[in-house]
Design a protein around this motif. Structure first.
Motif, PDB file in Angstrom:
ATOM      1  N   ILE A   1      26.751  51.830  49.929  1.00 32.57           N
ATOM      2  CA  ILE A   1      28.045  51.629  50.600  1.00 32.57           C
ATOM      3  C   ILE A   1      28.966  50.851  49.677  1.00 32.57           C
ATOM      4  O   ILE A   1      28.583  49.858  49.062  1.00 32.57           O
ATOM      5  N   GLN A   2      30.194  51.350  49.593  1.00 31.25           N
ATOM      6  CA  GLN A   2      31.200  50.819  48.676  1.00 31.25           C
ATOM      7  C   GLN A   2      31.483  49.328  48.919  1.00 31.25           C
ATOM      8  O   GLN A   2      31.178  48.795  49.995  1.00 31.25           O
ATOM      9  N   PRO A   3      32.108  48.659  47.959  1.00 28.56           N
ATOM     10  CA  PRO A   3      32.370  47.211  48.080  1.00 28.56           C
ATOM     11  C   PRO A   3      33.568  46.888  48.967  1.00 28.56           C
ATOM     12  O   PRO A   3      34.557  46.313  48.536  1.00 28.56           O
ATOM     13  N   TYR A   4      33.441  47.244  50.245  1.00 31.09           N
ATOM     14  CA  TYR A   4      34.537  47.005  51.187  1.00 31.09           C
ATOM     15  C   TYR A   4      34.482  45.608  51.799  1.00 31.09           C
ATOM     16  O   TYR A   4      35.485  45.103  52.316  1.00 31.09           O
ATOM     17  N   ASN A   5      33.305  44.976  51.772  1.00 26.35           N
ATOM     18  CA  ASN A   5      33.086  43.769  52.557  1.00 26.35           C
ATOM     19  C   ASN A   5      33.187  42.522  51.683  1.00 26.35           C
ATOM     20  O   ASN A   5      32.374  42.311  50.785  1.00 26.35           O
ATOM     21  N   ILE A   6      34.178  41.689  51.972  1.00 23.63           N
ATOM     22  CA  ILE A   6      34.435  40.495  51.172  1.00 23.63           C
ATOM     23  C   ILE A   6      33.262  39.511  51.222  1.00 23.63           C
ATOM     24  O   ILE A   6      33.078  38.684  50.321  1.00 23.63           O
ATOM     25  N   PHE A   7      32.419  39.634  52.251  1.00 21.54           N
ATOM     26  CA  PHE A   7      31.329  38.664  52.390  1.00 21.54           C
ATOM     27  C   PHE A   7      30.168  38.967  51.446  1.00 21.54           C
ATOM     28  O   PHE A   7      29.335  38.087  51.208  1.00 21.54           O
ATOM     29  N   SER A   8      30.119  40.167  50.896  1.00 23.54           N
ATOM     30  CA  SER A   8      29.202  40.394  49.775  1.00 23.54           C
ATOM     31  C   SER A   8      29.600  39.499  48.611  1.00 23.54           C
ATOM     32  O   SER A   8      28.753  38.965  47.885  1.00 23.54           O
ATOM     33  N   TYR A   9      30.906  39.303  48.431  1.00 22.14           N
ATOM     34  CA  TYR A   9      31.440  38.473  47.352  1.00 22.14           C
ATOM     35  C   TYR A   9      31.195  36.985  47.631  1.00 22.14           C
ATOM     36  O   TYR A   9      30.757  36.254  46.739  1.00 22.14           O
ATOM     37  N   THR A  10      31.506  36.548  48.864  1.00 22.10           N
ATOM     38  CA  THR A  10      31.400  35.110  49.147  1.00 22.10           C
ATOM     39  C   THR A  10      29.965  34.622  49.009  1.00 22.10           C
ATOM     40  O   THR A  10      29.711  33.537  48.469  1.00 22.10           O
ATOM     41  N   PHE A  11      29.008  35.429  49.475  1.00 24.33           N
ATOM     42  CA  PHE A  11      27.620  34.980  49.391  1.00 24.33           C
ATOM     43  C   PHE A  11      27.047  35.160  47.995  1.00 24.33           C
ATOM     44  O   PHE A  11      26.150  34.413  47.587  1.00 24.33           O
TER      45      PHE A  11
END
Length: 390
Positions: free
Chosen positions: A108-118
């Motif tokens: 799944i594409q990098p749509y979710n900012i919380f993948s970044y925050t964590f």
């Protein structure tokens, strides 16, 4: 209340039950990273890997190594997960995917900012644990990406039609309060202090709506109240979790007024969200008491109750409010009697309104190695400080 006995209870549950479960059951020793989809006994039932849960586990074991004990097995668990994420978790340009196959192929594409925050949290702690500048650099680059995406967190994956109803969501400023605290050893002190002030203002003066005495999940982009499904949405767990993040920042800034307000909002939200008939805290509510659009609104979730325990204890330590202890006892008893599995390690995550377990999993797409161990760790640490009069 016996604070020393309670501290021991939380500490032992963390170290002998929960940490051991994830250390022994979740590591993928063939491909790297972690399995999060684990059944009641810890058996793997699905091998997809969710980037934000991978990162949370890297953070958790790095944090334990940094703050509890320098155990080699904890560091190796964090390091191998970090290496998997570093290699497969992003597209090479710092864009973090949402999920991967077991082998690390993006799903799944990098749509979710919380993948970044964590990911930023994870590599900040892993860099601190290992002294590896490569991890620290990745944390800082990811943090810069988050700042660039703040105005439109989903970027080109945003489904909203532009110009119709532009809403600002609570989740990112909330998590930034904690992320800045987690990364303060890497960021400039003046930047942290300035950023903390802005984040506190947004949480406490924009998303907190004095007209209803609650924090909403979405506001109009100009900061006004949106009388819509999204604008009336209250997530009691989110609001209460945010209050201990705010208390951490306010303690750093020596802002007793903010601490007192966060303490007050914690109790307001808890009283509003508590199920008077069956006990426990509702998952979603409508601040005007209209029917919520979420069909799962009356479920009772693990993370909501654990975050509430942290906020109640932190508020008591910082303000001495006796009401916090009364509520802590009630939430503590509900949490330990309903979410802790008396037969197998780790805790249940999902109950119906009556408090009956609906999913016997210990991990899945949304539940991983994070809220239970972090909640136990935080409560243990705060209870010890209270017992020592700190």
């Amino acid at each position: 209340m016996d604070f020393i006995k309670l501290a021991t209870q939380y500490k032992e549950e963390l170290l002998t039950n929960v940490v051991a479960f994830w250390l022994n059951k979740s590591q993928d020793l063939e491909y790297g990273g972690y399995f999060s989809c684990l059944d009641r006994k810890g058996n793997v039932y699905d091998t997809d890997k969710f980037v934000w849960l991978q990162a949370r586990q890297v953070w958790l074991f790095s944090m334990l190594y940094n703050r509890v004990a320098q155990k080699s097995e904890w560091l190796e668990c964090a390091r191998q997960g970090g290496e998997f994420l570093k290699k497969y978790g992003h597209d090479g340009n710092g864009n973090w995917y949402f999920s991967l196959t077991r082998e690390g192929k993006p799903l799944i594409q990098p749509y979710n900012i919380f993948s970044y925050t964590f990911a930023a949290m994870a590599f900040a702690q892993l860099g601190l644990a290992t002294g590896n500048d490569e991890y620290t650099d990745l944390a800082l680059k990811t943090y810069d990406q988050i700042l660039e995406r703040q105005e439109n967190p989903k970027g080109r994956y945003n489904k909203s039609v532009a110009g119709t109803r532009k809403l600002k969501n609570f989740a990112l400023p909330m998590i930034m309060c904690n992320l800045n605290f987690e990364m303060e050893h890497l960021l400039d002190k003046d930047f942290i202090d300035e950023s903390a002030g802005k984040l506190i203002d947004e949480v406490m003066n924009v998303f907190y709506r004095p007209e209803v005495g609650l924090i909403v999940e979405n506001v109009n982009y100009d900061g006004s109240f949106s009388n819509t499904f999204d604008g009336r949405l209250l997530n009691p767990g989110h609001a209460i979790e945010a209050m201990w993040f705010v208390m951490d920042l306010a303690e750093r800034l020596n802002r007793k007024d903010i601490i007192d307000k966060a303490q007050s909002i914690t109790l307001q939200t808890l009283k509003h969200g508590w199920d008077q008939e069956f006990g426990g805290i509702y998952y979603f509510m409508d601040v005007k008491n209209h029917p919520p659009q979420q069909l799962e609104w009356d479920m009772k979730l693990w993370w909501v109750h654990l975050e509430t325990l942290i906020s109640l204890l932190k508020g008591y330590r910082l303000t001495g409010a006796k009401e916090n202890l009364e509520w802590f006892k009630m939430v503590h008893e509900y949490t330990w009697s309903h979410f802790k599995d008396s037969m197998y390690p780790e805790w249940f995550g999902y109950l119906n309104r009556r408090g009956e377990v609906t999913h016997f999993l210990k991990g899945g797409k949304w539940k991983g190695c994070f809220h239970v161990p972090r909640g136990l760790f935080q409560c243990w640490q705060i209870l010890e400080r209270i017992s020592l009069g700190e």
